[in-house]
Write a protein that holds these residues in place. Structure first.
Motif, PDB file in Angstrom:
ATOM      1  N   LYS A 142      73.489  10.179  23.468  1.00 17.44           N
ATOM      2  CA  LYS A 142      72.208  10.751  23.866  1.00 17.44           C
ATOM      3  C   LYS A 142      72.220  12.256  23.655  1.00 17.44           C
ATOM      4  N   LYS A 145      66.947  15.256  23.611  1.00 18.65           N
ATOM      5  CA  LYS A 145      65.646  14.577  23.649  1.00 18.65           C
ATOM      6  C   LYS A 145      65.677  13.182  23.038  1.00 18.65           C
ATOM      7  N   SER A 146      66.686  12.877  22.249  1.00 19.55           N
ATOM      8  CA  SER A 146      66.707  11.594  21.550  1.00 19.55           C
ATOM      9  C   SER A 146      68.127  11.081  21.402  1.00 19.55           C
ATOM     10  N   TRP A 147      68.230   9.831  20.955  1.00 19.15           N
ATOM     11  CA  TRP A 147      69.524   9.203  20.718  1.00 19.15           C
ATOM     12  C   TRP A 147      69.968   9.444  19.281  1.00 19.15           C
ATOM     13  N   ASN A 148      71.283   9.523  19.089  1.00 14.12           N
ATOM     14  CA  ASN A 148      71.859   9.755  17.768  1.00 14.12           C
ATOM     15  C   ASN A 148      72.889   8.680  17.459  1.00 14.12           C
ATOM     16  N   PRO A 182      68.446   4.490  16.147  1.00 12.93           N
ATOM     17  CA  PRO A 182      67.953   5.419  17.177  1.00 12.93           C
ATOM     18  C   PRO A 182      66.482   5.767  17.021  1.00 12.93           C
ATOM     19  N   SER A 183      66.036   6.025  15.789  1.00 14.12           N
ATOM     20  CA  SER A 183      64.622   6.371  15.591  1.00 14.12           C
ATOM     21  C   SER A 183      63.727   5.149  15.734  1.00 14.12           C
ATOM     22  N   GLY A 186      63.588   4.523  19.447  1.00 14.46           N
ATOM     23  CA  GLY A 186      62.923   5.664  20.065  1.00 14.46           C
ATOM     24  C   GLY A 186      61.427   5.676  19.798  1.00 14.46           C
ATOM     25  N   ASN A 187      61.041   5.327  18.571  1.00 14.96           N
ATOM     26  CA  ASN A 187      59.623   5.290  18.225  1.00 14.96           C
ATOM     27  C   ASN A 187      58.908   4.089  18.839  1.00 14.96           C
ATOM     28  N   ASP A 192      57.233   6.600  29.688  1.00 15.88           N
ATOM     29  CA  ASP A 192      57.802   7.893  30.056  1.00 15.88           C
ATOM     30  C   ASP A 192      58.163   7.843  31.537  1.00 15.88           C
ATOM     31  N   ALA A 199      59.700  12.650  25.996  1.00 12.24           N
ATOM     32  CA  ALA A 199      60.283  11.469  25.372  1.00 12.24           C
ATOM     33  C   ALA A 199      60.000  10.242  26.221  1.00 12.24           C
ATOM     34  N   GLU A 201      61.542   6.800  27.709  1.00 12.17           N
ATOM     35  CA  GLU A 201      62.862   6.235  28.039  1.00 12.17           C
ATOM     36  C   GLU A 201      62.861   4.717  28.148  1.00 12.17           C
TER      37      GLU A 201
END
Length: 218
Positions: A142, A145-148, A182-183, A186-187, A192, A199, A201
């Motif tokens: 994490k 702001k986002s996951w990688n 991740p994207s 995430g998308n 929220d 972001a 969650e």
């Protein structure tokens, strides 16, 4: 689903969800027709022996409603099945109480999963099943702001014919999804939870289901 203190017609009861596998020679078709025998997995219960899934429920006018409560769901991510605890889960089903138990012609399940739980499940799978990758840390981490994804180069060569390469590998041409996952998740997230506006969650989950009677092996 196990119905505890089920009324003869309308009324309230406790609905428990148990994870199970086919027992003996039971086939998918037998189970679908209500003739299956199942063996309950020990993971269905807490260390104290209580079901992980337990929901207050009610049958009224032939309709069953249950929840909201946590509900453990097996979620496919690539080639890996991740068990995720859905939050605020509600079940609705058209119930028929017969001599052999309760049948549901149709039903819906709705709730949401935390992205952190999904990625934690994938990291746990990689640690326990994917030593072939040669990685000691988490595949997914994490950021602010986002996951990688800490994706592995040459994963297909390290783990041939293995789901580990699919979830952790960096090569899209080889069908590996680590760089996209991740994207993608995430998308797809749409809740929220901390209301900070930066972001999402949580990921909404909804599905249709049906239920037939089953025999539990002793």
């Amino acid at each position: 689903l196990r119905h505890v203190n089920l009324p003869e017609s309308d009324g309230k009861f406790q609905l428990e969800g148990l994870l199970a596998d086919f027992e003996g020679s039971t086939t998918y078709f037998e189970a679908s027709d209500g003739d299956g025998t199942f063996k309950i997995r020990p993971s269905s219960y807490t260390a104290g022996g209580k079901p992980l899934i337990s929901m207050s429920a009610e049958i009224k006018g032939g309709q069953m409603t249950a929840g909201p409560a946590d509900f453990t769901l097996s979620m496919p991510v690539g080639d890996v099945i991740v068990e995720v605890s859905l939050k605020e889960t509600e079940l609705i089903g058209d119930a028929f109480i017969g001599p052999d138990g309760v049948s549901y012609e149709s039903g819906t399940l709705s709730g949401y999963a935390l992205l952190s739980d999904i990625f934690a499940g994938l990291n746990s799978y990689a640690k326990s099943e994917c030593s072939c990758l040669g990685v000691s840390g988490d595949i997914f981490t994490k950021g602010s702001k986002s996951w990688n994804g800490n994706c592995v180069e040459g994963a297909s060569a390290k783990c041939p014919d293995n789901s580990c390469a699919v979830i952790a590998g960096a090569s899209l041409l080889d069908g590996e999804i680590c760089t996209l996952l991740p994207s993608m998740l995430g998308n797809s997230a749409d809740i929220d939870l901390d209301s900070d506006g930066t972001a999402f969650e949580g990921l909404s989950v909804g599905l249709e289901w049906r239920g037939v009677p089953a025999t539990i092996a002793q």
